[in-house]
Design an enzyme around this catalytic site. Sequence first.
Site, PDB file in Angstrom:
ATOM      1  N   ASP A 160      26.310  30.297  41.491  1.00  0.00           N
ATOM      2  CA  ASP A 160      25.777  28.965  41.762  1.00  0.00           C
ATOM      3  C   ASP A 160      25.856  28.181  40.441  1.00  0.00           C
ATOM      4  O   ASP A 160      26.909  27.691  40.069  1.00  0.00           O
ATOM      5  CB  ASP A 160      24.357  29.164  42.288  1.00  0.00           C
ATOM      6  CG  ASP A 160      23.667  27.900  42.743  1.00  0.00           C
ATOM      7  OD1 ASP A 160      24.324  26.875  42.889  1.00  0.00           O
ATOM      8  OD2 ASP A 160      22.435  27.937  42.958  1.00  0.00           O
TER       9      ASP A 160
ATOM     10  N   ARG B  89      18.973  38.869  54.865  1.00  0.00           N
ATOM     11  CA  ARG B  89      20.150  39.465  54.217  1.00  0.00           C
ATOM     12  C   ARG B  89      21.049  40.161  55.237  1.00  0.00           C
ATOM     13  O   ARG B  89      22.221  40.387  54.989  1.00  0.00           O
ATOM     14  CB  ARG B  89      19.710  40.516  53.190  1.00  0.00           C
ATOM     15  CG  ARG B  89      18.892  39.963  52.036  1.00  0.00           C
ATOM     16  CD  ARG B  89      18.683  41.059  50.995  1.00  0.00           C
ATOM     17  NE  ARG B  89      17.671  40.723  50.014  1.00  0.00           N
ATOM     18  CZ  ARG B  89      17.880  39.995  48.915  1.00  0.00           C
ATOM     19  NH1 ARG B  89      19.081  39.518  48.657  1.00  0.00           N
ATOM     20  NH2 ARG B  89      16.895  39.746  48.071  1.00  0.00           N
TER      21      ARG B  89
ATOM     22  N   LEU C 220      24.921  34.904  35.824  1.00  0.00           N
ATOM     23  CA  LEU C 220      26.116  35.694  35.544  1.00  0.00           C
ATOM     24  C   LEU C 220      26.563  35.560  34.089  1.00  0.00           C
ATOM     25  O   LEU C 220      27.019  36.523  33.472  1.00  0.00           O
ATOM     26  CB  LEU C 220      27.231  35.244  36.494  1.00  0.00           C
ATOM     27  CG  LEU C 220      28.374  36.201  36.668  1.00  0.00           C
ATOM     28  CD1 LEU C 220      27.870  37.589  37.005  1.00  0.00           C
ATOM     29  CD2 LEU C 220      29.282  35.706  37.777  1.00  0.00           C
TER      30      LEU C 220
ATOM     31  N   GLY D  74      21.391  40.932  46.252  1.00  0.00           N
ATOM     32  CA  GLY D  74      22.287  40.171  47.130  1.00  0.00           C
ATOM     33  C   GLY D  74      23.670  40.755  47.310  1.00  0.00           C
ATOM     34  O   GLY D  74      24.307  40.572  48.339  1.00  0.00           O
TER      35      GLY D  74
HETATM   36  P1  IMP Z   1      22.939  31.123  39.497  1.00  0.00           P
HETATM   37  O1  IMP Z   1      22.313  31.717  38.271  1.00  0.00           O
HETATM   38  O2  IMP Z   1      22.450  29.711  39.725  1.00  0.00           O
HETATM   39  O3  IMP Z   1      24.461  31.162  39.457  1.00  0.00           O
HETATM   40  O4  IMP Z   1      22.475  31.940  40.779  1.00  0.00           O
HETATM   41  C1  IMP Z   1      21.701  33.073  40.644  1.00  0.00           C
HETATM   42  C2  IMP Z   1      21.361  33.762  41.919  1.00  0.00           C
HETATM   43  O5  IMP Z   1      20.694  32.869  42.787  1.00  0.00           O
HETATM   44  C3  IMP Z   1      22.517  34.310  42.751  1.00  0.00           C
HETATM   45  O6  IMP Z   1      23.005  35.531  42.293  1.00  0.00           O
HETATM   46  C4  IMP Z   1      21.816  34.465  44.077  1.00  0.00           C
HETATM   47  O7  IMP Z   1      21.095  35.667  44.121  1.00  0.00           O
HETATM   48  C5  IMP Z   1      20.888  33.274  44.096  1.00  0.00           C
HETATM   49  N1  IMP Z   1      21.482  32.173  44.887  1.00  0.00           N
HETATM   50  C6  IMP Z   1      22.177  31.102  44.445  1.00  0.00           C
HETATM   51  N2  IMP Z   1      22.559  30.327  45.466  1.00  0.00           N
HETATM   52  C7  IMP Z   1      22.108  30.934  46.582  1.00  0.00           C
HETATM   53  C8  IMP Z   1      22.191  30.619  47.985  1.00  0.00           C
HETATM   54  O8  IMP Z   1      22.775  29.620  48.437  1.00  0.00           O
HETATM   55  N3  IMP Z   1      21.588  31.488  48.833  1.00  0.00           N
HETATM   56  C9  IMP Z   1      20.931  32.619  48.408  1.00  0.00           C
HETATM   57  N4  IMP Z   1      20.837  32.951  47.122  1.00  0.00           N
HETATM   58  C10 IMP Z   1      21.409  32.118  46.211  1.00  0.00           C
HETATM   59 MG    MG Z   2      22.774  37.564  43.117  1.00  0.00          MG
END
Ligand code: IMP
Ligand code: MG
Length: 176
Positions: A102, A164, A107, A43
């Site tokens: 998110d 993308r 992270l 991403g």
């Molecule tokens: P997290 O671990 O929930 O913070 O999110 C992990 C990954 O989910 C991010 O790095 C994105 O690749 C994907 N992600 C989270 N939210 C979105 C969104 O709204 N659209 C697309 N990908 C998302």
């Molecule tokens: Mg990502």
Amino acid sequence: MDAPVGEILITEEKIRERVAQLGKEISRDYKGKIPVLVNILKGGIIFLSDLVREMEVLHEIDFMSVSSYNSQTESTGVVRILADLSINIEGRDVIIVEDIVDSGLTLDYIRHILQARRPKSLRICTLLDKRARREVAVPLDYVGFEIPDAFVIGYGLDYVQKYRNLPYVAVLKAND
Ligand code: IMP
Ligand code: MG
């Protein structure tokens, strides 16, 4: 291509302006240093490629690919490294470049993995911050935009690996 685009949250022009500001800000903060920008595939690639062209300090880039075992739109926090860095980051100034934070679970995991390799410093730069969904606190040093709790596509962000390439960030349109 008939993309399922709902509301456009951030236009191409707004992204360009903000990425330029971030590039300048990072360049100011890292003056005289040679940071390693660690991009999390896939991403973050569009953001990274625009960001580095706005940077005025020498730097290196490297990539890491992780799979967060997500369902289609939700992260689980269980992260598997699919491809690791090619650079040894011990003693280096590292900046993680992400597309979106998110829940913060992915992270947080990556941050701990990289921290264990003893970089001189470790900061995080994300284009988007979906703060309302945070489950673990992650210190974000550079944030492009804060966005509301919606699933977004474009500018690197996918829905099941597609869209993308859209030049803006838009809300994924629900099936009607
Ligand atoms: P997290 O671990 O929930 O913070 O999110 C992990 C990954 O989910 C991010 O790095 C994105 O690749 C994907 N992600 C989270 N939210 C979105 C969104 O709204 N659209 C697309 N990908 C998302
Ligand atoms: Mg990502």
